[in-house]
Design a protein around this motif. Structure first.
Motif, PDB file in Angstrom:
ATOM      1  N   ASN B  65      -6.167  -5.683   6.827  1.00 57.06           N
ATOM      2  CA  ASN B  65      -5.632  -4.666   6.445  1.00 57.06           C
ATOM      3  C   ASN B  65      -4.544  -4.951   5.842  1.00 57.06           C
ATOM      4  OD1 ASN B  65      -8.568  -4.043   7.038  1.00 57.06           O
ATOM      5  ND2 ASN B  65      -7.827  -2.243   8.688  1.00 57.06           N
ATOM      6  N   ARG B  68      -2.724  -7.171   3.644  1.00 58.45           N
ATOM      7  CA  ARG B  68      -3.809  -6.677   1.810  1.00 58.45           C
ATOM      8  C   ARG B  68      -3.107  -5.779   1.319  1.00 58.45           C
ATOM      9  NH1 ARG B  68      -7.116  -7.700  -1.865  1.00 58.45           N
ATOM     10  NH2 ARG B  68      -7.280  -5.994  -2.955  1.00 58.45           N
ATOM     11  N   VAL B  69      -2.050  -4.541   2.123  1.00 57.59           N
ATOM     12  CA  VAL B  69      -1.546  -3.639   1.430  1.00 57.59           C
ATOM     13  C   VAL B  69      -0.500  -4.256   1.332  1.00 57.59           C
ATOM     14  CG1 VAL B  69      -0.306  -1.363   2.164  1.00 57.59           C
ATOM     15  CG2 VAL B  69      -3.211  -1.574   3.013  1.00 57.59           C
ATOM     16  N   ASP B 130      -6.850  -8.476  -6.839  1.00 62.42           N
ATOM     17  CA  ASP B 130      -8.071  -8.995  -6.513  1.00 62.42           C
ATOM     18  C   ASP B 130      -8.757  -7.905  -6.721  1.00 62.42           C
ATOM     19  OD1 ASP B 130      -7.774 -10.669  -3.141  1.00 62.42           O
ATOM     20  OD2 ASP B 130      -7.458 -11.104  -5.156  1.00 62.42           O
ATOM     21  N   ASP B 138      -6.657   6.524  -6.422  1.00 58.77           N
ATOM     22  CA  ASP B 138      -8.325   6.179  -5.624  1.00 58.77           C
ATOM     23  C   ASP B 138      -9.084   5.916  -6.139  1.00 58.77           C
ATOM     24  OD1 ASP B 138      -8.124   9.585  -4.185  1.00 58.77           O
ATOM     25  OD2 ASP B 138      -7.028   7.236  -3.562  1.00 58.77           O
ATOM     26  N   ARG B 139      -8.913   5.909  -8.180  1.00 63.57           N
ATOM     27  CA  ARG B 139     -10.370   5.281  -8.899  1.00 63.57           C
ATOM     28  C   ARG B 139      -9.640   3.652  -9.366  1.00 63.57           C
ATOM     29  NH1 ARG B 139     -12.007  10.837 -10.543  1.00 63.57           N
ATOM     30  NH2 ARG B 139     -10.156  10.668 -12.849  1.00 63.57           N
ATOM     31  N   ASP B 140      -9.471   2.822  -8.415  1.00 60.28           N
ATOM     32  CA  ASP B 140      -8.859   1.966  -8.496  1.00 60.28           C
ATOM     33  C   ASP B 140      -9.287   0.918  -8.978  1.00 60.28           C
ATOM     34  OD1 ASP B 140      -9.525   0.620  -5.049  1.00 60.28           O
ATOM     35  OD2 ASP B 140     -10.345   1.107  -6.746  1.00 60.28           O
ATOM     36  N   GLN B 141     -10.790   1.163 -10.045  1.00 58.04           N
ATOM     37  CA  GLN B 141     -11.383  -0.584 -10.637  1.00 58.04           C
ATOM     38  C   GLN B 141     -11.195  -0.055 -11.761  1.00 58.04           C
ATOM     39  OE1 GLN B 141     -13.525  -2.145  -8.622  1.00 58.04           O
ATOM     40  NE2 GLN B 141     -12.079  -1.338  -6.988  1.00 58.04           N
ATOM     41  N   ARG B 165      -5.489   7.379  -0.589  1.00 58.86           N
ATOM     42  CA  ARG B 165      -5.844   6.492   0.257  1.00 58.86           C
ATOM     43  C   ARG B 165      -4.299   6.236   1.094  1.00 58.86           C
ATOM     44  NH1 ARG B 165      -5.755   0.171   0.163  1.00 58.86           N
ATOM     45  NH2 ARG B 165      -3.560   0.890  -0.517  1.00 58.86           N
TER      46      ARG B 165
END
Lengths: 478, 306
Positions: B65, B68-69, B130, B138-141, B165
């Motif tokens: 984790n 990734r961060v 990625d 939060d809406r990271d897509q 997050r």
């Protein structure tokens, strides 16, 4: 007044007695390896001798005595029961403990850990579809692991039940054999070594299967009492046992859908399970009626695996229900797991992934305030944190609870193995003592053989001498 | 069924069985390298072993984790560095546009370059790792902003949400690891007007001033560029502190992992030397037992009678 002919008769009685002694010695040697055989000895008794009043003297076989010691036999039977009790129990427990992995390579602990890991991965990527699907996969695997565990416990129980039935059948068969031997004893009017050997051999086999008390009746027959109380064999009558699986408690069962315990009935239909506490039957009953229900549940207990499954599933479900999805508008969470909640004993075997859940419906966000997109996911990632009372069962964390279950079975198995060794050692001691006092020693029989052979030869020589004297006397007269 | 074996023979067989069981246990332990293979081996150690293994798995995942961060953090730092360079370029262009020997048509050319700077700045606001837009909250897509030169700040909020997050911290409270594009590039006053430190607005104001050849507006835009640079430096220091937290957490994980592995080793790892010794001992004991039994005196008096 005595004469040569009376001397001849006296010598004849000696020949007869020594021949009987030789026959007994031969029988002992022939039965040196016969299970249940106790050596025999002739008791020689001198016949009254007073030539002046016509008492011819000589020797007779007063009795053929058995060297069997009842107390030693009872000691061997008692130790046999104990040894086979622990052997049966250890055998079942050693198979059962293999269902409990002690690492994270597979089984329940691995599945629990993998679910927590999946939640942790999701917490850092709460919107990632792959991470969400991984959680659903891990949850499905955990549910499958619980179901598989219960199925394997069921399998062990079924195997034990099969062995229980076979043991009860064997007890009845041996009981029938003993009843038949009792009949022969009554018909013969007296016991002989052959029947006695068969009877004691049968009793020793019975003692391996169940704890018993043997009474020798005045007519020489054997009465067998199970648990010291319940007659199995009285004379020629057998009171066979019957095995059943049903709940016989006075109060209604708390969990009617649970598998009922094994019960033993006598021939009158009276339950006598509580009387059986030793022997192979006792060990199997303990395993089937105590160890198994403790895990999978019984009429009056939920079963520890069911408790673990329920606590874990409900904790996960409650956290998700407290959260909300990331959709617009956000939706309240739905459970991840579903199970048959109608009975505690059905939880683990019916646990499955909620069929209605999809990756998008995983409610990872906590509405707050303050709102947190991965709040619920973080709490789920901390499922194994036992400092949180909500993550506990009986004050233990989930993994700790499983570990204590595994440790409990492990301890029982280990203790049964140690007890079995001790009981086996004591049994061998008892058998050794019995062999020394009641068994056949070939060296001893060889000594007796020489002794009686010499005595027989001497008596024959006396007869030869008397015969020569008689012939001489007859020649004198003719 | 009873065997009729002499008790001494039964004792020999029982002892042989126990030796063989001990021999097999030594084989199992030396081949697996573990002493705890099943619950009865060490019931009192199971809880600790499983707990240690679960913690190791947890730290392994925490490490992933944090990696990734860290990747997202590094990307964010790089984006902010680049953004600062774009602002520096904008300041140079603004300075050029206010020089005394500057020709009018060059201001149009400068305006075109500033437009390009605006496009690049929006791209930076939409940085992704990625498939995750690291400044989208939060809406990271989906990307948070799109270029719209007609909008007040030259960029339009497309998908703006808060960044709530938190990242798991092995040795403390979870920490916030990101800021939103709105906070970084589109700072607003309470009345929703662009703040002086608004990065998008600074570039927009400069471009409009260049196109309108308004020297006063160009000077005003230079002030905004300076404020925007200071703001970006502040945000950069936030990401720097996040990186410090990540570094500290990773160091902790490494230390915990070593400690846990050591504890696990002590609990369940077999002492190979000891197990091999036991293997040899039990094998010798079995052979000696068999040999002794085979050579045991079997004669009795009958064998010597004539």
């Amino acid at each position: 007044m005595g004469n040569i002919f009376s001397a001849l008769f006296s010598s004849y009685s000696a020949l007869r007695a020594f021949q009987r002694a030789l026959e007994v010695t031969q029988n002992n040697v022939a039965n040196v390896n016969t299970p249940g055989y106790a050596r025999q000895r002739v008791v020689l008794s001198p016949l009254p001798f007073d030539p002046d009043v016509g008492l011819l003297g000589g020797v007779d076989v007063a009795a053929i005595e058995s060297a069997r010691d009842q107390f030693l036999e009872a000691a061997v039977q008692g130790q046999s029961s104990l040894s086979y009790y622990y052997r049966a129990l250890r055998g079942e427990l050693s198979q059962l403990e293999m269902l409990f992995p002690v690492n994270l390579d597979g089984g329940l602990p691995a599945a629990i850990s993998q679910l927590v890991t999946a939640f942790s991965a999701l917490s850092v990527r709460p919107t990632d579809q792959a991470a969400r699907q991984q959680v659903l996969d891990a949850a499905g695997q955990l549910a499958a692991a619980f179901r598989a565990f219960i199925n394997q416990v069921d399998q062990r129980a079924a195997e034990a039940e099969g062995r229980l039935q076979a043991t009860v059948d064997e007890i009845n068969r041996l009981g029938a054999r003993l009843a038949s031997l009792n009949q022969k004893i009554r018909q013969a009017g007296q016991r002989n070594a052959a029947i006695e050997a068969q009877a004691y051999s049968t009793l020793e086999e019975l003692a391996q299967l169940v704890d018993l008390r043997v009474l020798e009746e005045a007519d020489g027959t054997f009465t067998v009492l199970l648990g010291g109380q319940e007659p199995l064999v009285i004379g020629e009558a057998l009171n066979p046992l019957r095995l059943a699986f049903e709940y016989t408690g006075e109060d209604p069962a708390a969990y009617a859908s649970a598998s009922p315990p094994a019960v033993i009935y006598n021939s009158q239909g009276v339950e006598i399970t509580g009387l059986i506490s030793s022997g192979k039957l006792g060990g199997l009953l303990k395993f089937r009626n105590e160890v198994i229900p403790n895990l999978r549940g019984g009429p009056n207990q939920a079963g520890e695996i069911n408790r673990l499954a329920r606590a874990l599933a409900e904790r996960v479900n409650n956290l998700l229900l407290s959260g909300q999805t990331l959709s617009e508008p956000p939706q309240p969470g739905i459970p991840l797991f579903s199970f048959d909640a109608s009975s505690d004993v059905l939880v683990a075997r019916t646990l499955q992934l909620n069929p209605d859940i999809t990756p998008e419906l995983l409610a990872t966000a906590s509405p707050g305030p303050p709102y947190q997109v991965n709040g619920v996911a973080l709490q789920l990632a901390g499922l194994l944190d036992k400092t949180d009372p909500a993550n506990q069962i009986d004050g233990l964390g989930f993994l700790e609870f499983y570990s204590e279950l595994a440790a409990g079975v492990g301890r029982q198995s280990s203790e049964a193995a140690v007890s079995e060794q001790i009981a086996e050692d004591l049994l061998l001691e008892a058998k050794n003592l019995r062999q020394q006092l009641s068994g056949v020693s070939l060296d001893e029989e060889a000594i007796y053989l020489i002794q009686f052979q010499r005595a027989y030869q001497a008596a024959a020589q006396v007869i030869r001498t008397l015969d020569a004297l008689t012939e001489e006397t007859v020649n004198l007269l003719s | 069924m009873l065997t009729g074996l002499h008790p001494s023979t039964q004792r020999f067989l029982e002892q042989l069985r126990r030796l063989q069981a001990a021999h097999q246990q030594a084989i199992d332990r030396s081949s697996s390298g573990r002493t705890l293979l099943k619950p009865s081996d060490a019931p009192d150690s199971i809880s600790e072993v499983l707990s240690l293994r679960a913690q190791l798995q947890r730290y392994e995942q925490l490490g992933k984790n944090l990696n990734r961060v860290e990747l997202e953090n590094r990307t964010a730092e790089k984006a902010l560095d680049t953004a600062l360079k774009l602002l520096d370029r904008a300041k140079v262009l603004a300075a050029q546009a206010t020089g005394p020997n500057f020709w009018d048509q060059r201001r149009d050319v400068l305006a075109v370059e500033v437009r390009e700077l605006q496009r690049q700045m929006v791209d930076l606001a939409n940085s992704a790792v990625d498939g995750r837009y690291i400044f989208a909250g939060d809406r990271d897509q989906q990307p948070p902003y799109r270029l719209n030169l007609d909008a007040d700040v030259g960029a339009e909020a497309f998908n703006v949400s808060e960044a709530t997050r938190l990242v798991e911290n092995p040795s403390g409270e979870p920490f916030l690891a990101s800021r939103t594009a709105g906070e970084i590039f589109d700072a607003r006053n309470p009345d929703e007007t662009p703040a002086d430190s608004n990065v998008f607005n600074a570039l927009q104001q400069l471009r409009v001033a260049l196109e309108n050849e308004d020297e006063d507006a160009i000077l005003a835009a230079m002030g905004k560029l300076e404020a925007a640079s200071k703001h970006l430096n502040t945000v950069l220091s936030f990401y720097g502190s996040v990186q410090n937290q990540i570094d500290a957490a990773q160091e902790k994980i490494q230390k915990f992992t070593v400690d846990l592995q050591q504890q696990l080793h002590e609990l369940e790892e077999a002492d190979l030397g000891e197990e091999i010794s036991r293997l040899i001992e039990t094998r010798l004991a079995i052979e000696a037992s068999l040999k002794t039994q085979a050579e045991k005196q079997r004669n009795n008096l009958f064998d010597f009678l004539r």
